[in-house]
Structure formats: structure tokens, C-alpha cells
Design a protein around this motif. Structure first.
Motif, PDB file in Angstrom:
ATOM      1  N   GLU A   1      36.480  35.642  43.064  1.00  0.00           N
ATOM      2  CA  GLU A   1      37.733  35.239  42.717  1.00  0.00           C
ATOM      3  C   GLU A   1      38.033  33.853  42.280  1.00  0.00           C
TER       4      GLU A   1
ATOM      5  N   SER B   1      49.374  42.047  43.417  1.00  0.00           N
ATOM      6  CA  SER B   1      49.938  42.852  44.494  1.00  0.00           C
ATOM      7  C   SER B   1      51.510  42.835  44.319  1.00  0.00           C
TER       8      SER B   1
ATOM      9  N   ARG C   1      53.271  40.507  43.701  1.00  0.00           N
ATOM     10  CA  ARG C   1      53.911  39.478  44.460  1.00  0.00           C
ATOM     11  C   ARG C   1      54.084  38.203  43.447  1.00  0.00           C
TER      12      ARG C   1
ATOM     13  N   GLU D   1      52.363  37.371  54.113  1.00  0.00           N
ATOM     14  CA  GLU D   1      52.395  37.550  52.602  1.00  0.00           C
ATOM     15  C   GLU D   1      53.826  37.484  52.118  1.00  0.00           C
TER      16      GLU D   1
ATOM     17  N   ALA E   1      55.934  42.198  48.266  1.00  0.00           N
ATOM     18  CA  ALA E   1      55.340  42.790  47.211  1.00  0.00           C
ATOM     19  C   ALA E   1      56.403  43.469  46.309  1.00  0.00           C
TER      20      ALA E   1
ATOM     21  N   SER F   1      44.256  46.172  39.165  1.00  0.00           N
ATOM     22  CA  SER F   1      44.874  46.088  40.637  1.00  0.00           C
ATOM     23  C   SER F   1      46.325  46.760  40.743  1.00  0.00           C
TER      24      SER F   1
ATOM     25  N   CYS G   1      45.691  45.284  50.047  1.00  0.00           N
ATOM     26  CA  CYS G   1      46.579  44.131  49.736  1.00  0.00           C
ATOM     27  C   CYS G   1      47.633  43.701  50.847  1.00  0.00           C
TER      28      CYS G   1
ATOM     29  N   ALA H   1      51.073  45.786  50.726  1.00  0.00           N
ATOM     30  CA  ALA H   1      51.739  45.762  49.548  1.00  0.00           C
ATOM     31  C   ALA H   1      52.364  47.113  49.202  1.00  0.00           C
TER      32      ALA H   1
ATOM     33  N   ASP I   1      39.137  44.582  48.284  1.00  0.00           N
ATOM     34  CA  ASP I   1      40.648  44.477  47.947  1.00  0.00           C
ATOM     35  C   ASP I   1      41.172  45.704  47.763  1.00  0.00           C
ATOM     36  N   VAL I   2      40.685  46.351  46.773  1.00  0.00           N
ATOM     37  CA  VAL I   2      41.211  47.819  46.481  1.00  0.00           C
ATOM     38  C   VAL I   2      39.872  48.345  46.493  1.00  0.00           C
TER      39      VAL I   2
ATOM     40  N   HIS J   1      36.314  42.921  43.132  1.00  0.00           N
ATOM     41  CA  HIS J   1      37.545  43.230  42.486  1.00  0.00           C
ATOM     42  C   HIS J   1      37.709  42.195  41.098  1.00  0.00           C
TER      43      HIS J   1
END
Length: 300
Positions: free
Chosen positions: A19, A69, A71, A112, A115, A154, A204, A207, A247-248, A277
């Protein structure tokens, strides 16, 4: 005491390093930006091709939908180095922004941000795709819109799969089209492709459930939003997935491919060893070159 999960050699440590690499690149400014609506987030960035095609040859169009996500803190700037990378590979690139969740915590204890917005996120993706032929003609004069590939990472991979399946939406869906989108194909990168599996895995931080409004709305709205329920599309589709993605997880992509097979459609799945990811959109990573090749296979 340090978090053991983040110690060197763990999956969490690998993910953090990937990341950091992907997000370390400076944003790449587009050659132009155009609106497809009145909201500040209803814009598309355009990158002209800088290589690949021969002199005078029109370039394929790659439409990019960023992740994050759904977001608010994550906008198209973080994927602009990937868009610039594709332009250097000879593609004409349209990077789509869209409305994401409202600022502030989701209120579910996750900490968080919210989403997505219902129906705004879907309104925007549909409107952007509908506006693109005219916008591409104005902003990417070297582009051949007849050779368009849709890609996304994603949450953006979800939106790419969804946008390619609008002709299969329920009859009362406002985004439904009367025919398949004129696409050469879809290349979805670590997509949140099956909402049932993603929800069970709490991908996530919940999400998927937030995107659809939570509670009973999840089941009610899922037929309008879940790509795994909108098959077969009749559009060539490839999923690119890192086996080390925390993550996914690859289970989500495989669930979509299995659903496609049950519907009588073959979906390509490219699984990359020792890849998580973020390398899929990191120009410094070998995985990003693999993504560009998968796009080229459909576009040229």
C-alpha cells in the motif's frame, strides 16, 4: 508493544508495504477534465496516449474506476499514477470520479467512514458511462471509442462489473439499459465482485452492507447492485487477483467466476502469486504490467 500482525514477514506487513508503495507516487495531472453533471464529484479526467500506437493510429480507450471502499476519503487522485501508466502504454484513458459515502463515521462502531451513497454512487457511474462517448470525442481526439475497455480496482472493480451488466438489471432499475454496453471487455482488478461472499468475509470493514444501506435494505437492494447476480453479461471479462490479497481475498473473485460459469459464461481469472491488493495499480510493480497486458488483450 508492536502489533504482532504488522511484524516483518506477516501478511499484514506485506500489505502495508504494498500500500505504501502504491500510494507513494505523486498524483499525475490529467490533460483535461470534464463534467458529466453539476456535482463537484461528477467529473472525468482524460489522459492522452503517449506511446504504443503508431503515428496516426487511433488508440483504444480505457475507462478507469477507482477503488477505496466507496468511501469519501479515497478519490481518483490515488489511481492517477495508474492512469498515467496506461497512457504511456498507448491507451487513451478516462478516469471517472463519482460520489462516495458522506464524511464522518458510519455509526456502526467500525470507526470507518460511510461506504457509498444510495443511489448516488450508482447514478453517477451510469451517467458517466452514458456521457463518455461524447466526452471522449471532445477530449481524446486520438481515441477509438469502438475499442473501449472498462477497468476498476477493488470497489471500482465492482463498479466496472456492474456498469457492464446494466442491461441485466431488474426492469424497474433506473440505470437499466436496453442493450449491452458497447465494450471490448472488462478487466476487474481485485473486485468486490460477489456481495454475498464479501459480506460474510466483512470485506473492507462492512463496506458492502453500508453501500446498500444496511439492515433489510441489503437483501432488498442486492439484485440492483451485486454483479454476481447480473450474469451472463455477454461481454468479455477478466478478473486479475493477487493470491496474497488480504483486503479483498481471491475467494470473492472466484465466487463471481463460479456464478458466471453456472450462468453459462466463461470469465477469465488471472491469479498472481505473492501479490496483494495494491500492486495491481502500482506502476512500480510487475503486477501492473500484467494488468496492462490483460487490457491490451481485449483492446487491440
Amino acid at each position: 508493544m508492536p502489533d504482532a500482525a504488522a511484524e516483518p514477514g506477516t501478511a499484514a506487513a506485506r500489505n502495508a508495504a504494498e500500500e505504501k508503495s502504491a500510494l507513494s507516487h505523486p498524483a499525475v495531472a490529467p490533460d483535461s477534465t470534464a463534467g458529466y453533471g453539476d456535482h463537484p464529484d461528477q467529473v472525468v479526467d482524460f489522459y492522452v496516449p503517449r506511446g504504443g500506437a503508431g503515428a496516426g493510429e487511433a488508440a483504444p480507450v480505457v475507462v478507469v474506476l477507482h477503488g477505496g471502499s466507496w468511501r469519501a476519503p479515497y478519490d481518483r487522485r490515488h489511481i492517477s499514477p495508474f492512469a498515467g501508466f496506461l497512457a504511456r502504454r498507448g491507451f487513451a484513458v478516462a478516469s471517472v470520479e463519482y460520489r462516495r459515502g458522506a464524511e464522518g463515521p458510519a455509526g456502526d462502531g467500525s470507526g470507518e467512514p460511510v461506504a457509498g451513497r444510495w443511489p448516488d454512487t450508482f447514478d453517477d457511474v451510469a451517467a458517466a458511462l452514458d456521457a463518455l462517448p461524447e466526452l471522449v470525442g471532445r477530449h481524446l481526439p486520438r481515441a477509438d471509442a469502438r475499442r473501449t475497455v472498462l477497468t476498476g480496482h477493488s470497489a471500482g472493480g465492482h463498479l466496472a462489473l456492474w456498469a457492464a451488466a446494466r442491461h441485466l438489471l431488474p426492469a424497474d432499475a433506473p440505470w437499466r439499459t436496453d442493450r449491452p454496453a458497447p465494450l471490448r471487455g472488462v478487466v476487474a482488478l481485485a473486485p468486490i465482485a460477489d456481495f454475498g461472499v464479501a459480506d460474510k468475509l466483512d470485506v473492507c470493514g462492512g463496506a458492502v452492507r453500508q453501500l446498500l444501506g444496511g439492515g433489510e435494505l441489503f437483501a432488498e437492494r442486492r439484485p440492483y447492485a451485486d454483479p454476481a447476480l447480473l450474469l451472463p453479461t455477454g461481454i468479455a471479462t477478466t478478473l486479475v487477483q493477487g493470491r496474497a490479497d488480504v483486503d479483498v481475498p481471491q475467494t470473492v473473485a472466484e465466487a463471481y467466476a463460479d456464478a458466471a460459469a453456472r450462468a453459462g459464461e466463461v470469465v477469465g481469472v488471472t491469479l498472481l502469486e505473492d501479490v496483494g491488493h495494491y500492486p495491481l495499480i502500482d506502476p512500480a510493480a510487475d503486477a501492473c504490467a500484467v494488468v496492462a497486458e490483460e487490457i491490451a488483450q481485449l483492446a487491440w
